[in-house]
Design an enzyme around this catalytic site. Structure first.
Site, short mmCIF file in Angstrom:
data_model
loop_
_atom_site.label_atom_id
_atom_site.label_comp_id
_atom_site.label_asym_id
_atom_site.label_seq_id
_atom_site.Cartn_x
_atom_site.Cartn_y
_atom_site.Cartn_z
N CYS A 1 43.77 -16.22 -13.16
CA CYS A 1 42.65 -15.95 -14.07
C CYS A 1 41.34 -15.88 -13.29
O CYS A 1 40.50 -15.01 -13.53
CB CYS A 1 42.56 -17.04 -15.14
SG CYS A 1 43.99 -17.16 -16.22
N ASP B 1 13.71 19.38 -33.07
CA ASP B 1 14.37 18.12 -33.41
C ASP B 1 15.30 17.63 -32.32
O ASP B 1 15.89 16.55 -32.44
CB ASP B 1 15.12 18.24 -34.74
CG ASP B 1 16.18 19.32 -34.72
OD1 ASP B 1 16.55 19.78 -33.62
OD2 ASP B 1 16.64 19.72 -35.81
N ASP C 1 9.65 24.77 -33.93
CA ASP C 1 10.80 25.06 -34.78
C ASP C 1 10.37 24.74 -36.21
O ASP C 1 9.65 23.77 -36.43
CB ASP C 1 11.99 24.20 -34.36
CG ASP C 1 13.22 24.50 -35.19
OD1 ASP C 1 13.56 25.68 -35.33
OD2 ASP C 1 13.84 23.55 -35.70
N CYS D 1 44.49 -20.59 -14.79
CA CYS D 1 45.08 -20.72 -13.46
C CYS D 1 44.28 -19.91 -12.45
O CYS D 1 43.30 -19.25 -12.81
CB CYS D 1 46.54 -20.24 -13.47
SG CYS D 1 46.70 -18.48 -13.85
N CYS E 1 3.56 1.69 2.63
CA CYS E 1 4.82 1.00 2.35
C CYS E 1 5.73 1.89 1.51
O CYS E 1 6.94 1.96 1.74
CB CYS E 1 4.56 -0.30 1.59
SG CYS E 1 3.48 -1.47 2.45
N CYS F 1 0.84 -1.19 0.00
CA CYS F 1 0.00 0.00 0.00
C CYS F 1 0.88 1.24 0.00
O CYS F 1 2.10 1.17 0.03
CB CYS F 1 -0.94 0.03 1.21
SG CYS F 1 -0.07 0.20 2.77
N ASP G 1 18.30 22.74 -31.20
CA ASP G 1 17.43 23.53 -30.33
C ASP G 1 17.27 22.89 -28.96
O ASP G 1 16.31 23.14 -28.25
CB ASP G 1 16.05 23.75 -30.98
CG ASP G 1 15.46 22.46 -31.53
OD1 ASP G 1 15.93 21.38 -31.12
OD2 ASP G 1 14.57 22.53 -32.38
#
Length: 841
Positions: A96, A727, A522, A93, A28, A25, A731
C-alpha cells in the site's frame, strides 16, 4: 490550472507556471528566460518580475520538471518549495505504501513523497501552485485510499499569503536596520560637512564611519551582496551587482584611507545601501498593492462546507468536497463551490464574479458560482465542479496567465535589459579610467556645472572625482524600472478587469485593443437577449373593446402553450408568468409541426399558430392580415389566437435587444470605433434590429461556418484591427480569427477558453469597460517604459561627467523604480464604467 497538457503528434507539450524567488530586476528576468530556453525540449518561456513566476512551454518527453528547476537554480535563482503532511486512510501493508508513494510522485509539481505506514501519514515536497490538497486527495481516491487533512496543515490562504508577507516583512526589517545605523552616521557627518567641525577627532570619526557602515552593508544589506555574488559567478550580473559594486567600492575607501591618500567614503556606502533598501521596501509595498487582485480572489473562496452525506450533515474543509455532494448553504454564508440548486430559493450576491452589485434571484435548477454569497434563503446545492475546475479557480488562473504575458511593445526593452548590466559595469570602468588618466576631457563640464550644482566639488583630486563618477554610474543605472513597467501595469489592469467581470487573457490583447477600429457583434445573445419575448398583444373581435383584452389574450395563448416544447410556446408561458398571470390547465393538447397547437382550456377549444393553421380550421384571418404584415416587417414572429372558432387577436414575439445595447453602440462610436452586426437572420430582420440599435453596416444571412471568412474580409480591408464580440460557442472560429476575440456570457456558462477577453456578465457594459481598461493599461505601460528609458538616458551621462553624487544617484535610482510601480497603481483610480451608467447614477 498551472499545468496543461497538449498532445501534438508524438509530443507531450505541457505549459507550466513556476514561482521564482531571487529576481530583483529586468536583467534577472532575461537571465532566467535564457537559462530555461537552453533546456532541451523547452520551446518558450515568459518570466514575470512583478509576479515572480515563469510560464514555460516544454515537451515532457524531453524535459522534466527537475530539469527546469535545475536550470533556474544553476542561473542563481530559487524555485520555492512547500512541504505538506496529511493522513492516508486505508493502508495495511508495505505494498500500500509503495502504491501511494508512486501515485503521489506522478502528480505535477511533486518533487518528493514519503509515506509512513506506522503513523498512516504521507509527507510531500512540492512546488506551490502546481498541485494542492485537492490534487492529493483525488490521486489517493483513484487508487482506493482516503485523504485526511491535518489540523496543522497550511491552508490555501496561508500558502498564498506567506511569500508576499514574508518578502514585505524582510524588506521592512532590512530598511529599519539600515537606517538605525545610517541616521547616526549622517548626524555625525553633518557638522563636519557644513561647519568643518570634527568630533571628537578625525581618526575616531573615520573609524566610526567604517564601524557604522559594516552592519548596514553586511547585515541589513547581506542579501544584496549574496544575490550579487550568485549572479556574478553564474555570469549573469543584475541590479544587485551594480549596488554591491558601488557600495563595496565606496566602503573599501574607508580602510584604505588609513594607508593611502584617498577620501573615506564608508559613510557614503552606508547611505547608498540604506536608500537602496528603502527603495526595495517601498517597491515591495507597491508591488503588493499591484498584486492584491489575486490575493482578493484567493480570499473569496469558502474555507469549509456543510455537506449532507448519508442523511448526516457535517462540516468539512472545502478541499474535501466531491462532485455530487449536497451542500447546505444557510443565509449569509458563502456557496462553497460551483453547483446547481436542488432545493430552496434565495437572492445570491454574485458581485465577486460579475462586478454587478445587485443580487440575483436563484432557485431550483439554477447554476450558482462558488464563493458567491447566499443572502436570504436556505439552499441545498449539488456540487458540480470542485477544486481547480471551479469558476473562481479558472478566473485566478486566467489572471495569473495574463500577468505572465508581455505587451509586444516590451520587446525592445527586453533586448536592452539583456545586456544592460554588463554595459553599465563597462561604462563605470571606462568612466573611472577616463577621469583618472584623461581628466582634462571632462573637467570643463564639471567646472561649468559647479557654478549651479551645489554638490559638485571641482577642487577634489582626480582619483576622488574618478571614484565618485564611477560609483554614481553603477548605482544610478536602473534596469528595474524597465523590467517593472509592463508586468506591474498588467498586474493591476488584469486585476481590475477580474474585479469587474472582464477577464483578459494576455498582454497582446491589451495592445491589440488599442489599435482596434472595427467591432463586429454577433446578434443573437450578444446584442439581443437570445430568447424570444412577447413584444405585442393585439386583441381583436370580442376582446378588442375589453380594457383587459391584452391580458385575456395572453392568458388564453399561454394556457394552451403550457403543453408545448417549442421555444415560442415557452416564451408565451414565460411572458405570462412574468406578468403574474394565473393559467388554467390544458387538456387534449396536440402540436401540429410547423403550424401551431390546440387544446382544451376551461372546456373551450383554443388554437394558437400560423394563418394557414387557423384557415384549415375554418377561421377567417383577413382582419389580422395588415397588422401581421406590419409586425413581420419589424422582424417579429406573429401567432394568431382563436377560441371556439373566433379569432381573438395577434401575439408577436421577438428576440429583443438588451436594454443597454443602444447606449453601448453609441458609446463605442464616441470612442472612435465602427460597429458592425453579423447574423444568420434574413436581411429584413437584420436591418430592422441594426437600425434599432444604431448600427449602419449589417452582414446578414451568414452561416456559422462563414463567419470566419467575413472576419477575414474585414481584416483585409485595411481599416484597422477587428474585434469580434460573440458568445464563444457557435462563433468560436470567428472569435479566434479576429485580432481580438471577446466572449460574452453569464456566470458559469461562459467559455473562458474561447477568447482573448471574456466578459462574465451578459451585458454589453463589459465591452465598453474592456476597451477603456485596455487603453488605460496600455497607456500606463507606455508611460512606464518611457520614464524608464528617459531616466537612464539622462541620468547615466550626468553621472559619467561627475554631476551626480553617489547618494543622490542611489536616491534617484530607487525613485525611478518606485515611480514606475506607483504610476501603474494609479490605474485603480480610473473608471471603466460606461458613461451611460455614470449619468444614470
Amino acid at each position: 490550472m498551472a499545468l496543461r497538457l497538449l498532445r501534438i503528434g508524438a509530443m507531450n507539450i505541457e505549459r507550466i507556471q513556476l514561482p521564482i524567488s531571487g529576481m530583483t530586476c529586468a536583467s534577472c528576468v532575461s537571465h532566467v528566460r535564457q537559462a530555461l530556453l537552453k533546456v532541451p525540449g523547452v520551446s518558450d518561456a515568459s518570466v514575470n518580475l512583478a509576479g515572480e513566476r515563469a510560464a514555460i512551454l516544454f515537451d515532457s518527453e524531453q524535459a522534466a520538471l527537475s530539469n527546469l528547476i535545475a536550470a533556474i537554480r544553476t542561473a542563481g535563482y530559487e524555485v520555492p518549495e512547500q512541504r505538506l503532511q496529511f493522513e492516508v486512510n486505508g493502508m495495511h501493508c508495505a505494498s500500500c505504501v509503495a502504491r501511494v508513494e508512486k501515485a503521489l510522485r506522478q502528480l505535477p509539481g511533486v518533487l518528493e513523497a514519503h509515506v509512513n505506514l506506522a503513523t498512516g501519514r504521507a509527507g510531500v515536497r512540492h512546488i506551490p501552485g502546481l498541485v494542492d490538497a485537492d490534487g492529493f486527495r483525488r490521486a489517493l481516491v483513484e487508487i482506493g485510499f482516503q485523504y485526511q487533512a491535518l489540523a496543522e496543515s497550511p491552508t490555501v490562504d496561508q500558502v498564498a499569503e506567506t511569500r508576499e508577507a514574508l518578502a514585505h516583512r524582510q524588506a521592512r526589517k532590512a530598511m529599519l536596520l539600515s537606517w538605525a545605523f545610517t541616521l547616526p552616521l549622517i548626524l555625525w557627518m553633518i557638522p563636519e560637512m557644513l561647519f568643518g567641525v570634527v568630533w571628537p577627532s578625525m581618526i575616531t570619526m573615520h573609524l566610526g564611519m567604517i564601524l557604522l557602515a559594516v552592519p548596514v552593508l553586511f547585515w541589513a544589506g547581506r542579501k544584496t551582496f549574496v544575490t550579487a555574488w550568485r549572479s556574478a559567478i553564474h555570469g549573469a550580473p543584475n541590479m544587485d551587482t551594480l549596488i554591491a559594486l558601488g557600495a563595496g567600492a565606496s566602503f573599501i575607501t574607508g580602510p584604505a584611507h588609513f594607508f593611502l591618500y584617498v577620501p573615506n567614503y564608508a559613510g557614503i556606502a552606508a547611505m547608498i545601501m540604506a536608500f537602496h533598501l528603502t527603495g526595495r521596501y517601498v517597491e515591495a509595498r507597491a508591488k503588493g498593492r499591484a498584486s492584491q487582485a489575486i490575493r482578493k480572489l484567493l480570499e473569496l473562496g469558502a474555507k469549509t462546507a456543510r455537506v449532507r452525506r448519508n442523511g448526516v450533515e457535517q462540516e468539512i474543509p472545502v478541499a474535501e468536497v466531491l462532485p455530487g455532494d449536497q451542500l447546505v448553504v444557510r443565509p449569509g454564508e458563502k456557496i462553497p463551490t460551483d453547483g446547481r440548486i436542488i432545493e430552496g430559493q434565495s437572492a445570491v450576491d454574485e458581485s465577486m464574479a460579475t462586478g454587478e452589485s445587485m443580487p440575483v434571484n436563484r432557485g431550483p435548477g439554477d447554476n450558482v458560482i462558488g464563493a458567491t454569497i447566499n443572502q436570504d434563503g436556505l439552499l441545498i446545492v449539488e456540487a458540480t465542479r470542485v477544486g481547480k475546475d471551479t469558476f473562481l479557480a479558472q478566473v485566478i488562473l486566467l489572471v495569473e496567465q495574463a500577468q505572465t504575458t508581455k505587451v509586444p511593445i516590451q520587446a525592445f526593452a527586453d533586448r536592452v535589459t539583456a545586456v544592460f548590466v554588463p554595459i553599465i559595469v563597462v561604462l563605470a570602468l571606462l568612466t573611472f579610467v577616463v577621469w583618472l588618466v584623461f581628466p582634462g576631457l571632462l573637467h570643463p563640464l564639471l567646472n561649468w556645472s559647479g557654478a549651479f550644482v551645489p554638490w559638485v566639488n571641482v577642487h577634489l583630486d582626480n582619483f576622488t572625482l574618478a571614484l565618485i563618477a564611477a560609483v554614481s554610474v553603477l548605482v544610478i543605472a536602473c534596469p528595474c524600472a524597465l523590467g517593472l513597467a509592463t508586468p506591474t501595469a498588467l498586474m493591476v489592469g488584469s486585476g481590475i478587469g477580474a474585479e469587474n467581470g472582464i477577464l483578459i487573457r494576455s498582454g497582446e490583447a491589451i495592445q491589440a485593443m488599442r489599435d482596434v477600429r472595427v467591432v463586429v457583434f454577433d446578434k443573437t445573445g450578444t446584442l439581443t437577449r437570445g430568447l424570444p419575448e412577447v413584444t405585442d398583444l393585439l386583441p381583436m373581435g370580442g376582446l378588442a373593446q375589453d380594457p383587459h383584452g391584452k391580458t385575456a389574450l395572453l392568458r388564453w395563448a399561454a394556457a394552451v402553450e403550457q403543453g408545448s416544447e417549442h421555444p415560442l410556446g415557452k416564451a408565451l408561458v414565460r411572458g405570462a408568468r412574468e406578468r403574474k398571470l394565473t393559467l388554467a390547465g390544458v387538456e387534449d393538447f396536440a402540436a401540429v409541426r410547423g403550424q401551431g397547437v390546440r387544446g382544451q382550456v376551461d372546456s373551450r377549444t383554443v388554437l394558437v399558430g400560423r394563418r394557414s393553421f387557423l384557415n384549415q380550421k375554418g377561421i377567417d384571418t383577413d382582419l389580422a392580415e395588415n397588422r401581421m404584415q406590419d409586425l413581420e416587417n419589424e422582424g417579429k414572429t406573429t401567432m394568431l389566437v382563436a377560441v371556439d372558432g373566433e379569432l381573438l387577436g395577434i401575439v408577436a414575439l421577438a428576440d429583443t435587444l438588451k436594454p443597454e445595447a443602444v447606449d453601448a453602440v453609441r458609446e463605442l462610436k464616441e470612442l472612435g470605433l465602427e460597429a458592425i452586426m453579423l447574423t444568420g437572420d434574413n436581411r429584413r430582420t437584420a436591418r430592422t434590429i441594426a437600425a434599432e440599435v444604431g448600427i449602419d453596416q449589417v452582414l446578414a444571412e451568414v452561416l456559422p461556418e462563414d463567419k470566419l471568412n467575413q472576419i477575414k474580409q474585414l481584416q483585409d480591408n485595411g481599416t484597422g484591427l477587428v474585434a469580434m464580440v460573440g458568445d464563444g460557442i457557435n462563433d468560436a472560429p470567428a472569435l479566434t480569427q479576429a485580432d481580438v476575440g471577446i466572449a460574452i456570457g453569464t456566470g458559469t456558462d461562459i467559455a473562458i477558453e474561447a477568447a482573448d477577453i471574456t466578459l462574465v456578465r451578459g451585458e454589453l457594459d463589459g465591452v465598453i469597460g474592456a476597451f477603456k481598461l485596455s487603453r488605460s493599461t496600455y497607456r500606463k505601460v507606455v508611460q512606464g517604459l518611457f520614464w524608464a528609458f528617459f531616466y537612464n538616458v539622462v541620468m547615466i551621462p550626468l553621472a559619467i561627467v561627475g554631476m551626480m553624487h553617489p547618494v543622490l544617484a542611489e536616491i534617484a535610482m530607487a525613485t525611478s523604480s518606485v515611480s514606475v510601480v506607483a504610476n501603474a497603481n494609479l490605474l485603480r483610480r480610473i473608471s471603466i464604467r460606461p458613461a451611460y451608467r455614470l449619468s444614470k447614477n
